[in-house]
Design a protein around this motif. Structure first.
Motif, mmCIF file in Angstrom:
data_model
loop_
_atom_site.group_PDB
_atom_site.id
_atom_site.type_symbol
_atom_site.label_atom_id
_atom_site.label_comp_id
_atom_site.label_asym_id
_atom_site.label_seq_id
_atom_site.Cartn_x
_atom_site.Cartn_y
_atom_site.Cartn_z
ATOM 1 N N UNK A 201 0.079 -4.698 16.463
ATOM 2 C CA UNK A 201 -0.794 -4.460 15.399
ATOM 3 C C UNK A 201 -0.219 -4.596 14.158
ATOM 4 N N UNK A 202 -0.636 -5.424 13.282
ATOM 5 C CA UNK A 202 0.054 -5.464 11.819
ATOM 6 C C UNK A 202 -0.466 -4.079 11.071
ATOM 7 N N UNK A 203 0.477 -3.569 10.476
ATOM 8 C CA UNK A 203 0.192 -2.311 9.661
ATOM 9 C C UNK A 203 -0.556 -2.599 8.387
ATOM 10 N N UNK A 204 -1.768 -1.925 8.196
ATOM 11 C CA UNK A 204 -2.475 -2.317 6.979
ATOM 12 C C UNK A 204 -1.969 -1.000 6.074
ATOM 13 N N UNK A 205 -1.538 -1.517 5.005
ATOM 14 C CA UNK A 205 -1.084 -0.699 3.931
ATOM 15 C C UNK A 205 -2.285 0.310 3.328
ATOM 16 N N UNK A 206 -2.105 1.445 3.234
ATOM 17 C CA UNK A 206 -3.050 2.133 2.596
ATOM 18 C C UNK A 206 -3.165 2.278 0.986
ATOM 19 N N UNK A 207 -4.519 1.874 0.749
ATOM 20 C CA UNK A 207 -4.623 1.681 -0.827
ATOM 21 C C UNK A 207 -4.723 3.177 -1.257
ATOM 22 N N UNK A 208 -3.868 3.097 -2.449
ATOM 23 C CA UNK A 208 -3.671 4.133 -3.268
ATOM 24 C C UNK A 208 -4.804 4.409 -4.179
ATOM 25 N N UNK A 272 7.653 2.500 -1.039
ATOM 26 C CA UNK A 272 6.824 1.328 -0.546
ATOM 27 C C UNK A 272 8.313 0.262 -0.342
ATOM 28 N N UNK A 273 7.727 -0.920 0.215
ATOM 29 C CA UNK A 273 8.649 -1.863 0.441
ATOM 30 C C UNK A 273 9.454 -2.286 -1.124
ATOM 31 N N UNK A 274 8.573 -2.102 -2.245
ATOM 32 C CA UNK A 274 9.352 -2.689 -3.365
ATOM 33 C C UNK A 274 9.926 -1.364 -3.826
ATOM 34 N N UNK A 275 10.059 -0.143 -3.284
ATOM 35 C CA UNK A 275 10.773 1.073 -3.838
ATOM 36 C C UNK A 275 9.781 2.345 -4.134
ATOM 37 N N UNK A 276 10.270 3.029 -4.733
ATOM 38 C CA UNK A 276 9.545 4.340 -5.117
ATOM 39 C C UNK A 276 8.705 4.216 -6.196
#
Length: 285
Positions: A201-208, A272-276
């Protein structure tokens, strides 16, 4: 009787001049503003540049407002006097007065009223300012370091170094907590058994939650076991945070994130995948 009164006035004048000189000698710099209130433009008629030149001529180390200040002045602004020139009303004369104030706005020196009858503005301001500066010349200024100012610089430097050290230590502790949490998460994933037939199941990123147009996101802290839950105005639980061994530093439950206090603000820092990334919060405890 008149002679005695005149003698008394002269004695008062001499005493005041000597006191002003002794007080002003404790200040290392004079800051000259870029514009005077009675003029419309910066350095109009080159009056501000002339002020800087005349202060330098009579022994002061003058600096234009907003220029690169020396290191000791950056640490302690009370090493400098703030200068100003005001214009007095006059029908046929241009009248200018020089004033020096300390870092708390206290007037330390007021010159005599410099005057000129010239009709051309540039010439009139130039001559009136030079006339007023005769009072500054009479001070015979020479910088004499004051022990209180030196002590203030030392205290400010020590406090600044201590603050920098605390910030560095806090950042290091945050990094250590992140590494510990990451190691724990990797260990848990290794032990967990995932059925091979199960479709990933693809992880759905939590919306900040985003900050509002009025400023940082406002959250209200409600105490729970070993920490707090942060709720919005709904009220909906946005984060659950756990206490750590350090004051004003919390782990965010269920997330690779921490919340800590930086100065007067609270910061939510997460990976995040893009960094802190960081987000400022307004937490009401």
């Amino acid at each position: 009787m008149n002679t005695k009164f005149f003698t008394f006035l002269m004695a008062c004048f001499v005493a005041t001049t000597v006191f002003s000189q002794a007080s002003l000698n404790e200040y290392k710099y004079v800051i000259v503003p870029n514009r005077y209130d009675f003029l419309k433009e910066n350095n109009q008629y080159q009056l501000n540049a002339l002020t800087e030149f005349l202060f330098e001529k009579y022994g002061f180390e003058a600096l234009m407002e907003g220029s690169d200040y020396p290191e000791d002045l950056d640490r302690n602004r009370c090493l400098a006097l703030n200068s100003d020139v005001s214009k007095d009303t006059g029908l046929f004369k241009t009248k200018l007065t020089i004033e020096l104030k300390d870092c708390n706005g206290k007037t330390m020196f007021t010159s005599k009223v410099g005057e000129s009858r010239e009709k051309d503005y540039k010439s009139a301001y130039n001559l009136a300012l030079r006339d007023a500066f005769e009072s500054v010349e009479a001070l015979d200024y020479k910088y004499e370091p004051n022990e209180n100012n030196v002590a203030t610089v030392s205290v400010n430097t020590t406090a600044k170094n201590e603050t920098a050290s605390e910030i560095a230590q806090l950042k290091q502790e945050i990094e250590n907590l992140k590494k510990e949490k990451k190691a724990t998460a990797e260990q848990t994933e290794t032990l967990a058994e995932v059925p091979k037939t199960e479709t990933p199941v693809a992880k759905v990123p939590k919306v900040k939650p985003e900050a509002t147009s009025n400023g940082p996101l406002v959250l209200y802290a409600q105490e729970i076991e070993n920490g707090f839950q942060l709720v919005d105005r709904t009220p909906k639980v946005v984060y659950k945070i756990k206490k750590t061994g350090r004051e004003n530093l919390f782990l965010v439950e269920g997330e690779d994130a921490v919340i800590y206090k930086s100065g007067d603000n609270w910061v939510y820092e997460y990976n995040t995948d893009e960094g802190v990334k960081q987000q400022e919060l307004n937490i009401k405890f």
